[in-house]
Design an enzyme around this catalytic site. Structure first.
Site, PDB file in Angstrom:
ATOM      1  N   TYR A  27       0.784  -1.183   0.126  1.00  0.00           N
ATOM      2  CA  TYR A  27       0.060  -0.007   0.217  1.00  0.00           C
ATOM      3  C   TYR A  27       0.868   1.082   0.100  1.00  0.00           C
ATOM      4  O   TYR A  27       1.840   1.311   0.733  1.00  0.00           O
ATOM      5  CB  TYR A  27      -0.858  -0.101   1.142  1.00  0.00           C
ATOM      6  CG  TYR A  27      -1.971   1.230   1.349  1.00  0.00           C
ATOM      7  CD1 TYR A  27      -1.622   2.151   2.462  1.00  0.00           C
ATOM      8  CD2 TYR A  27      -2.806   1.518   0.561  1.00  0.00           C
ATOM      9  CE1 TYR A  27      -2.221   3.180   2.569  1.00  0.00           C
ATOM     10  CE2 TYR A  27      -3.541   2.568   0.848  1.00  0.00           C
ATOM     11  CZ  TYR A  27      -3.287   3.452   1.659  1.00  0.00           C
ATOM     12  OH  TYR A  27      -4.278   4.628   2.053  1.00  0.00           O
ATOM     13  N   ASP A  37       9.529   2.720  -0.620  1.00  0.00           N
ATOM     14  CA  ASP A  37       8.401   3.422   0.023  1.00  0.00           C
ATOM     15  C   ASP A  37       8.698   3.154   1.424  1.00  0.00           C
ATOM     16  O   ASP A  37       8.305   1.999   2.039  1.00  0.00           O
ATOM     17  CB  ASP A  37       7.068   3.133  -0.281  1.00  0.00           C
ATOM     18  CG  ASP A  37       5.953   3.617   0.422  1.00  0.00           C
ATOM     19  OD1 ASP A  37       4.927   3.512   0.090  1.00  0.00           O
ATOM     20  OD2 ASP A  37       6.141   4.306   1.412  1.00  0.00           O
ATOM     21  N   LYS A  69       5.161   9.502   8.692  1.00  0.00           N
ATOM     22  CA  LYS A  69       5.004   9.014   9.946  1.00  0.00           C
ATOM     23  C   LYS A  69       6.289   9.423  10.872  1.00  0.00           C
ATOM     24  O   LYS A  69       5.998  10.363  11.329  1.00  0.00           O
ATOM     25  CB  LYS A  69       4.987   7.553   9.998  1.00  0.00           C
ATOM     26  CG  LYS A  69       3.700   6.927   9.191  1.00  0.00           C
ATOM     27  CD  LYS A  69       3.688   5.294   9.187  1.00  0.00           C
ATOM     28  CE  LYS A  69       2.354   4.972   7.904  1.00  0.00           C
ATOM     29  NZ  LYS A  69       1.287   4.867   8.437  1.00  0.00           N
TER      30      LYS A  69
HETATM   31  P1  KE4 Z   1      -0.573   8.643   4.339  1.00  0.00           P
HETATM   32  O1  KE4 Z   1      -1.062   9.137   3.249  1.00  0.00           O
HETATM   33  O2  KE4 Z   1      -1.785   7.652   5.214  1.00  0.00           O
HETATM   34  O3  KE4 Z   1       0.104   9.355   5.680  1.00  0.00           O
HETATM   35  O4  KE4 Z   1       0.551   7.378   4.050  1.00  0.00           O
HETATM   36  C1  KE4 Z   1       0.096   6.605   2.961  1.00  0.00           C
HETATM   37  C2  KE4 Z   1       1.276   5.384   3.064  1.00  0.00           C
HETATM   38  C3  KE4 Z   1       2.270   5.124   2.230  1.00  0.00           C
HETATM   39  N1  KE4 Z   1       3.326   4.159   2.219  1.00  0.00           N
HETATM   40  C4  KE4 Z   1       3.012   3.169   3.242  1.00  0.00           C
HETATM   41  C5  KE4 Z   1       3.932   2.155   3.294  1.00  0.00           C
HETATM   42  C6  KE4 Z   1       1.820   3.227   4.282  1.00  0.00           C
HETATM   43  O5  KE4 Z   1       1.937   2.335   5.032  1.00  0.00           O
HETATM   44  C7  KE4 Z   1       1.011   4.283   4.205  1.00  0.00           C
HETATM   45  C8  KE4 Z   1      -0.065   4.588   5.052  1.00  0.00           C
HETATM   46  N2  KE4 Z   1      -0.049   3.545   6.150  1.00  0.00           N
HETATM   47  C9  KE4 Z   1      -1.348   3.249   6.792  1.00  0.00           C
HETATM   48  C10 KE4 Z   1      -1.211   2.014   7.689  1.00  0.00           C
HETATM   49  N3  KE4 Z   1      -0.953   1.065   6.978  1.00  0.00           N
HETATM   50  C11 KE4 Z   1      -1.803   4.479   7.560  1.00  0.00           C
HETATM   51  C12 KE4 Z   1      -2.951   4.199   8.390  1.00  0.00           C
HETATM   52  C13 KE4 Z   1      -4.605   4.731   7.965  1.00  0.00           C
HETATM   53  O6  KE4 Z   1      -4.566   4.622   6.577  1.00  0.00           O
HETATM   54  O7  KE4 Z   1      -5.319   5.063   8.399  1.00  0.00           O
END
Ligand code: KE4
Length: 423
Positions: free
Chosen positions: A144, A239, A267
């Site tokens: 993801y 990523d 994060k």
């Molecule tokens: P954000 O747009 O949520 O800040 O980041 C997207 C993203 C990009 N790349 C990786 C590897 C990620 O894990 C994420 C977002 N992670 C999720 C948890 N698996 C965020 C939690 C959520 O969607 O509420």
């Protein structure tokens, strides 16, 4: 435990916010419970609006590596707020954070700060396309990368190698430049590269997958991707939104000693504030406006309060390399508790753990790609989630997320958690 206030707030929120939450996983849909509405958090604990206190192993999905409300970070942010929340103009702090990122990850020669991991990945992909003049992107099933249209995809039918949308509202045409390979399956990558290699701008992956639960790269997989992207003149994008500053201060690229062309971060880099970043070799990043023709912008990009939280967090991590050994030791102890649980209950459990990241899968395993993760018994995971929550341990409300350990989790709290895991 009483969840009355959370239940009331959930009903009210659903009337104004889709699903009552601002990000789907928070709705606890995968575990069949009412989501907890949080009142405050401190160190390794999180407290909901009903006053229930939990040991927190979600850590806001990764940012909380120091624990919640670290006094030095809070104090720095409070001071920054008094100087104004946002200027829409460059500040010294953005340069300082960029230098800290480069110092931690030498491959990130230049970096652009943005406000979310999604924005970081979306922009990195655009820069990769701008730099190579190519359109195709290869991603991996089960990885993801945020919710930008071109990456909200799933593998097409076997015959198809182009992806198909994995969300309504994404036109098929937006996904025709995305190809999907299988994680830890070099042949699936070779097949795509032999067919499309010269049109591939980049291969993007989570160097340790954490969005199908935690799945480690098989030995040689990252090196293979480094080699095949070089061979075809495509870029390799790590990523590291989750692994960056999590697996070690230098992220997965330091941990595995494989150097990508571009990196996305989120994060931890923002210390819990809305802050993310994408970067890479200077010649690639100099394609980004105003230095080059790839447009990308943001009102709150490099925001002075968020950069303050990021700088404070990275400076603490940089000053305490021992934290990473401690984090790994504690995560290993939790992994052992799941093994003890399986012996005691006869459940089929598989645990993947690396650094302070781990996932327990309710399946025999081994879990080394999306399909083997998908074989997990999500109902059993839901029951485990409820069991933990009712005993004051807050783990991810989904089988396909990670468990995060923070520097604030004490050995006593880890042992307390192991007791709850083992029942
Ligand atoms: P954000 O747009 O949520 O800040 O980041 C997207 C993203 C990009 N790349 C990786 C590897 C990620 O894990 C994420 C977002 N992670 C999720 C948890 N698996 C965020 C939690 C959520 O969607 O509420």
């Amino acid at each position: 435990m009483n969840f009355e206030k959370s239940e009331q707030l959930f009903e009210k929120s659903k009337r104004r916010i889709p699903g009552g939450v601002n990000s789907p996983v928070r709705a606890f849909g995968a575990v069949g419970r009412t989501p907890l509405f949080i009142d405050h958090a401190k160190g390794s604990h999180i407290t909901d609006v009903d006053g229930n206190i939990y040991l927190d192993y979600v850590c806001s999905w990764g940012p909380g590596i120091l624990g919640h409300a670290h006094p030095e970070v809070v104090e720095a942010v409070q001071r920054a707020c008094a100087d104004g929340l946002t200027y829409g103009a460059p500040t010294e702090k953005e340069w300082r954070l960029a230098e800290l990122i480069h110092e931690a990850m030498g491959s990130v020669e230049k970096v652009r700060l943005v406000s979310s991991g999604t924005e970081a990945v979306m922009s990195a992909v655009r820069a990769a396309r701008g730099y190579t003049g190519r359109d195709l992107i290869i991603k991996f099933k089960g990885n993801y990368h945020g919710h930008s249209d071109g990456l909200l995809v799933k593998a097409g039918s076997a015959a198809l190698t182009t992806a198909v949308p994995d969300s309504s509202g994404v036109p098929v045409s937006y996904t025709q430049n995305t190809l999907v390979a299988l994680y830890n399956d070099p042949d699936s990558v070779k097949e795509l590269m032999e067919k499309y290699g010269k049109q591939v701008a980049a291969i993007i992956l989570e160097p340790v997958a954490a969005n199908m639960g935690v799945v480690l790269p098989q030995k040689g997989f990252l090196e293979f991707l480094r080699e095949i992207t070089r061979q075809y003149g495509a870029l390799l994008i790590f990523d590291e939104v989750i692994t960056g500053f999590r697996l070690g201060y230098g992220g997965a690229q330091e941990y595995f000693n494989v150097v990508p062309d571009m990196t996305t971060l989120g994060k931890i880099v923002g210390g819990g504030m809305p802050m993310a970043a994408y970067g890479g070799r200077a010649e690639i990043m100099d394609m980004v406006s105003p230095a080059g023709p790839v447009y990308q912008a943001g009102t709150l990009s490099g925001n002075p309060v968020a950069t303050t939280a990021g700088i404070a967090t990275l400076e603490i991590l940089k000053a305490h390399p021992e934290y990473y050994r401690e984090l790994e030791r504690k995560a290993r102890r939790l992994a052992l508790a799941f093994a003890e649980r399986a012996k005691k209950t006869g459940e089929k459990l598989w645990v993947n753990q690396i650094g302070s990241l781990l996932s327990v899968f309710f399946t025999e395993g081994p879990v080394q790609d999306y399909d083997s993760a998908l074989a997990s018994d999500t109902k059993a995971y839901g029951a485990y989630f409820g069991e933990m929550l009712d005993q004051g341990v807050y783990v991810a409300p989904s089988q396909f997320e990670a468990m995060f350990v923070s520097a604030a989790h004490t050995d006593e709290e880890i042992e307390e958690t192991c007791k709850v895991i083992c029942g």
